[in-house]
Write a protein that holds these residues in place. Structure first.
Motif, PDB file in Angstrom:
ATOM      1  N   ASP A 209       0.823  -1.213   0.000  1.00 58.69           N
ATOM      2  CA  ASP A 209       0.000   0.000   0.000  1.00 58.69           C
ATOM      3  C   ASP A 209       0.857   1.263   0.000  1.00 58.69           C
ATOM      4  O   ASP A 209       0.546   2.240  -0.691  1.00 58.69           O
ATOM      5  CB  ASP A 209      -0.933   0.008   1.213  1.00 58.69           C
ATOM      6  N   LYS A 210       1.938   1.247   0.768  1.00 58.25           N
ATOM      7  CA  LYS A 210       2.804   2.426   0.830  1.00 58.25           C
ATOM      8  C   LYS A 210       3.455   2.693  -0.532  1.00 58.25           C
ATOM      9  O   LYS A 210       3.492   3.839  -1.006  1.00 58.25           O
ATOM     10  CB  LYS A 210       3.879   2.242   1.907  1.00 58.25           C
ATOM     11  N   ASN A 212       2.443   1.515  -3.530  1.00 56.46           N
ATOM     12  CA  ASN A 212       1.441   1.786  -4.556  1.00 56.46           C
ATOM     13  C   ASN A 212       0.887   3.194  -4.428  1.00 56.46           C
ATOM     14  O   ASN A 212       0.579   3.854  -5.430  1.00 56.46           O
ATOM     15  CB  ASN A 212       0.307   0.765  -4.456  1.00 56.46           C
ATOM     16  N   SER A 213       0.772   3.683  -3.196  1.00 51.79           N
ATOM     17  CA  SER A 213       0.242   5.026  -2.970  1.00 51.79           C
ATOM     18  C   SER A 213       1.132   6.096  -3.582  1.00 51.79           C
ATOM     19  O   SER A 213       0.658   7.001  -4.278  1.00 51.79           O
ATOM     20  CB  SER A 213       0.082   5.271  -1.460  1.00 51.79           C
ATOM     21  N   VAL A 214       2.443   5.985  -3.354  1.00 51.08           N
ATOM     22  CA  VAL A 214       3.344   7.006  -3.888  1.00 51.08           C
ATOM     23  C   VAL A 214       3.501   6.863  -5.406  1.00 51.08           C
ATOM     24  O   VAL A 214       3.674   7.855  -6.113  1.00 51.08           O
ATOM     25  CB  VAL A 214       4.724   6.968  -3.192  1.00 51.08           C
ATOM     26  N   ALA A 216       1.086   5.846  -7.418  1.00 57.30           N
ATOM     27  CA  ALA A 216      -0.138   6.426  -7.977  1.00 57.30           C
ATOM     28  C   ALA A 216      -0.109   7.943  -7.917  1.00 57.30           C
ATOM     29  O   ALA A 216      -0.501   8.624  -8.873  1.00 57.30           O
ATOM     30  CB  ALA A 216      -1.354   5.883  -7.220  1.00 57.30           C
ATOM     31  N   GLN A 217       0.386   8.502  -6.807  1.00 60.88           N
ATOM     32  CA  GLN A 217       0.358   9.950  -6.616  1.00 60.88           C
ATOM     33  C   GLN A 217       1.391  10.679  -7.454  1.00 60.88           C
ATOM     34  O   GLN A 217       1.084  11.708  -8.081  1.00 60.88           O
ATOM     35  CB  GLN A 217       0.571  10.272  -5.132  1.00 60.88           C
ATOM     36  N   GLU A 222       0.247   2.103 -11.364  1.00 64.90           N
ATOM     37  CA  GLU A 222      -0.395   1.192 -10.416  1.00 64.90           C
ATOM     38  C   GLU A 222       0.408  -0.100 -10.348  1.00 64.90           C
ATOM     39  O   GLU A 222       0.797  -0.653 -11.382  1.00 64.90           O
ATOM     40  CB  GLU A 222      -1.833   0.885 -10.837  1.00 64.90           C
TER      41      GLU A 222
END
Length: 291
Positions: A209-210, A212-214, A216-217, A222
């Motif tokens: 999650d960590k 994938n979050s950065v 994506a941002q 993805e």
């Protein structure tokens, strides 16, 4: 005619094998997070699933694959390029009929090849499609031209990381270099995350999650979560003994985790990628991306 055009012509002539092996590049942002362990255990689990597997050891600094398989290669890629050895001759047999190829100094030598050498290596590499269903490329750790070249050329990239903040930071640095490279084909590449040395499934998912979050941002991409490998004394013991845990202790927690990872890989969403590049095309891309 420049070398790039020579290579394209060689691939058109020789790189048209209809039996295309699936190519997987394994990488990590830093050393010591379990990259080669993932490569060899994935190979074992794929073999248990009835798949033919060859590992290409592209890590110039460490010969971890041969150490864990207990087999010293007689030949490497340089013998193919300069000494007239065939692709079959440079494949070292490992356990469970898993073959592996040592890149050796041949990886560096690929910067300066003549037309005939290019044609020969592409033709030879293409023969691997007849010998394997899966080809695993075990790269060096970190962000280097060599690592990026293989990652840029492969349809499937497996990135292994741990919950350690430095591992996450280095993994993101590698992803940033990959995504921002103009040669990165995001639409036809699946980047899978494997969380290692975690205490629970939740912690494993947190690592993904960590990252994938950065991604994506900041990179507008993805990642795919392949799964986790738990902290396991059996795995740590196998590493100390320079063994492969899926072979020495198939009932261990980590061995079961590698089995699940392999099932996820075989049956997961990555199969939705419409086009897979062949091993010959990947090596041609490797040449072109190094220019």
């Amino acid at each position: 005619m420049d070398q790039a055009q020579q290579l394209r012509n060689a691939v058109k002539k020789h790189g048209m094998n209809n039996n295309t092996a699936r190519v997987v590049t394994v990488l990590s942002g830093k050393g010591g997070v379990g990259k080669s362990n993932l490569s060899v255990n994935l190979a074992v689990q794929l073999r248990k699933a009835g798949k033919r597997v060859i590992i290409f050891d592209a890590d110039l600094g460490l010969a971890n694959v041969e150490v864990m398989f207990g087999a010293i290669p007689q030949y490497n890629l340089s013998d193919l390029i300069y000494r007239g050895k065939s692709i079959r001759e440079i494949i070292t047999p490992g356990p469970m009929e898993i073959g592996f190829i040592s890149g050796g100094s041949g990886i560096i030598d690929m910067n300066n090849l003549y037309r005939d050498q290019i044609a020969y290596i592409v033709k030879s590499i293409d023969e691997l499609n007849d010998l394997a269903d899966y080809i695993i490329i075990d790269t060096g750790a970190g962000v280097s031209d060599q690592v990026l070249s293989f990652a840029l050329a492969s349809p499937d990239v497996l990135l292994i990381a741990t919950p350690d903040p430095s591992s996450l930071t280095d993994a993101y640095s590698l992803l940033k270099a990959l995504y921002r490279n103009p040669n990165f084909a995001q639409d036809s590449t699946t980047v899978h995350v494997v969380s290692n040395k975690v205490l629970s499934k939740e912690e494993g998912k947190m690592v993904y999650d960590k990252l994938n979050s950065v991604v994506a941002q900041f990179l507008h991409g993805e990642l795919n979560y392949l799964g986790m490998i738990p902290q396991d004394s059996a795995l740590e013991r196998a590493v100390r003994q320079q063994k492969t845990v899926s072979l020495t202790d198939p009932g261990a927690k980590s061995s079961k985790a590698f089995e699940i990872l392999t099932e996820n890989f075989l049956n997961g969403t990555h199969e939705q990628v419409p086009m897979s590049r062949s091993i010959a095309q990947i090596f041609s891309d490797l040449f072109l991306n190094r220019k």
